[in-house]
Structure formats: structure tokens, C-alpha cells
Design an enzyme around this catalytic site. Structure first.
Site, PDB file in Angstrom:
ATOM      1  CE1 TYR A 113      -2.695  -1.567   6.093  1.00  0.00           C
ATOM      2  CE2 TYR A 113      -2.234   0.704   5.485  1.00  0.00           C
ATOM      3  CZ  TYR A 113      -2.698  -0.555   5.154  1.00  0.00           C
ATOM      4  OH  TYR A 113      -3.147  -0.814   3.872  1.00  0.00           O
ATOM      5  CB  SER A 125      -0.878   0.006   1.261  1.00  0.00           C
ATOM      6  OG  SER A 125      -1.479   1.266   1.469  1.00  0.00           O
TER       7      SER A 125
END
Length: 327
Positions: free
Chosen positions: A191, A165
Site C-alpha cells: 500500500y 496518503s
């Protein structure tokens, strides 16, 4: 030296013919994947579901490992050439059991798309007190690919696609405290670290796998509203500018799930990537190095650093007690 710096020097667009609005079906429009076997983790929800559907529609046989097999069966009902198998990436005994069952079947793997993951969850511990995002998004997949290695090298030409990502811009690997045991937990830094790990994993896996015909890629699928955001509140997403007060998409750059699945399908199948590996992709092309203006586009240097990739591999092998049978 050329191999060591490969992932950095090759981070430049090649002109794929597709773009940020291309869909997975468009990418596979002229592809015939009959006789090819793909494994898609997270393949029954969000981008993973669209990836499974597109690959199966092009003729591939798709195995979808699922923590909730019954839910996966319902989501995938009606799709031909798809089978569901039990797998919980947070539990390495489950990863080993799945891998043992698959290897016992004697089948080889042509495509592995590592699409399952969690995002910005509250502090959660799994396994031997591991931070959950690092454990599920990275360590579970690391273990899975290492254990499935004999099936990946069986016929050569396999591709492993690690779904990362633009969130990797949020954090490099926190080498002094990977598990957030000595500092306050930050769900977005956790994350970001896990997404950086996804990229570094592909860098080192490709280096180790290339001579065996296994090439690895990582990617940013784009910004898409999917169940991945289940841990974010409406207020969180309004503050981020993702949705408006009525809960409707507010950012015109967001993609549909069909568009979001395109880059991972492209990385898994495109003949234009023959001879490439260990690189990070976005918008159905190889990504450029990240600019210095703070925008979350391209790939950060620390995420494709070969030395950090080796260091992460060694740490992951130590934590999971898993490593490739041949290096």
C-alpha cells in the site's frame, strides 16, 4: 535545474485560509463550476462520493467511472449533473474502452480526481501478474490519464489530482521487486509503495503537462474511516488505535468524509494554486517536507524526487504500453 527541483523546493505552506477541519462544501462555498467537467474515479464511495457531491453542488458536471455501475447509480441517485460510466482500473482493456468512449464524445476535461483505490488487501494478482495495489492505485490511473490526454489538453487549464496518503511514509518504490515476486508479500508495504507512486506520478505528469496547461497535484486527505478499510479487521483497527473495542472512532485526529474530501477539492479548484504544480498537499494547503522524527506528516523526499518520478514513469509506460502522445 529549477524545473527539475520544483516539486521539492515548493513544498511549503501558502496559507490557504482553510485547515484540517474544513469541509469540501466550505472550500467550494464561493465557487461556480458551471460549464466545467470533472472525472472522479471512486466517486461513488467514501471520500470520492463526498467529492462528487461537492463538485456537482458547485455546478460541475461530474463523470463517475465505476467498476460496479449499478452500485454507483444507487449511491449517486438524486444528484444532478452526474453520470456513471463503466471502468475497472484493474483491467487495462476496460480503461481503454472507457477512454475511447469518452474521447469519442468530443468533450474536454477540466478536472480529473483520481480517488479510487484499495488498501492493505491480501496478496492479489491482476493483469499480467501485477500486484493489485500497485496496479489499481497507480497503473490503472496512469493508463487512464495518458489515454485521456487529448481531452485534458483540449482547452488548457486542466488539473489532475492524484489522491495519495500519509501511507506513502511506509515505503518508497521497491525498485528491486515492485511486484513482490521475489520477497514475502507485505500488504502495508505494498500500500505504501502504491501511495508513493501516486505522488511521483503527479510530479512527472506536471513536468510534462505544464506547457500544455495541465497541472498535477497529489495529496493526503487525512485519516478517515471509510470503505477503504474493508480489508482490515476490527482487531486490526483496534490495534492501530483507530477504533475502540465497541467499534467507535478512538482517534480524535480522524476526519469526517466531508472533511476528508476537502483537500482534493481544494487542489482541484483553488486559485491560490495557480502557477503551482507537482506538489503534495494536506489539510487544504501545500504540505511541508516530512520531519525526521518518524511522524507521518508532510512529504518524504523520495516521493517528490524528480529522478525517481522519471524512472517510475518509464517503468509504468513499459508495463502498460501507454504513454503521452506528446511530451
Amino acid at each position: 535545474m529549477q524545473q527539475q527541483n520544483y516539486s521539492k523546493t515548493m513544498q511549503h505552506r501558502i496559507g490557504s485560509g482553510f485547515g484540517n477541519r474544513s469541509t469540501a462544501d466550505e472550500v467550494l462555498h464561493e465557487s461556480n463550476l458551471s460549464g466545467r467537467l470533472a472525472i472522479v474515479t471512486g466517486g461513488y464511495s467514501g471520500l470520492g462520493l463526498e467529492t462528487t457531491r461537492a463538485l456537482a453542488s458547485a455546478g460541475a458536471h461530474v463523470i463517475v467511472p465505476a467498476r460496479r455501475p449499478a452500485s454507483a447509480e444507487r449511491a449517486l441517485a438524486g444528484l444532478k449533473g452526474v453520470e456513471v460510466a463503466e471502468l475497472d482500473l484493474s483491467d487495462l482493456s476496460s480503461v481503454r474502452a472507457f477512454s475511447d468512449r469518452f474521447l469519442a464524445s468530443g468533450r474536454s476535461i477540466d478536472i480529473a480526481i483520481l480517488s479510487a483505490g484499495i488498501m492493505a488487501c491480501p496478496e492479489t494478482r491482476v493483469g499480467p501478474d501485477w500486484e493489485a495495489q500497485f496496479a489499481i492505485n497507480h497503473l490503472g490511473h496512469f493508463t487512464l490519464i495518458n489515454l485521456l490526454w487529448p481531452a485534458l489538453v483540449a482547452e488548457g487549464g486542466a488539473r489532475v489530482v492524484s489522491v495519495s496518503s500519509a501511507g506513502h511514509h511506509l515505503s518508497p518504490i521497491r525498485w528491486d521487486d515492485v511486484q513482490f515476486k521475489h520477497s514475502s508479500y507485505d500488504r502495508f508495504l505494498a500500500y505504501g509503495q502504491s501511495k508513493t507512486a501516486n505522488i511521483l506520478f503527479a510530479v512527472e505528469l506536471d513536468k510534462r503537462g505544464a506547457e500544455h496547461g495541465v497541472r498535477a497535484f497529489s495529496l493526503h486527505p487525512g485519516a478517515i474511516l471509510t470503505p477503504l478499510q474493508r480489508h482490515l479487521t476490527k482487531d486490526d483497527m483496534v490495534a492501530l488505535g483507530w477504533i475502540d473495542e465497541n467499534g467507535k472512532p478512538a482517534d480524535p485526529t480522524f476526519k469526517t468524509p466531508q472533511q476528508g474530501a476537502a483537500t482534493q477539492v481544494w487542489a482541484a479548484t483553488s486559485p491560490k494554486l495557480a502557477g503551482f504544480g507537482g506538489i503534495y498537499c494536506e489539510d487544504c494547503d501545500i504540505a511541508e517536507p516530512a520531519p525526521d522524527d518518524g511522524t507521518q506528516i508532510g512529504v518524504k523526499d523520495y516521493a517528490v524526487d524528480p529522478q525517481q518520478a522519471v524512472r517510475l514513469w518509464e517503468l509504468s509506460a513499459e508495463l502498460t504500453e501507454t504513454n503521452l502522445p506528446t511530451v
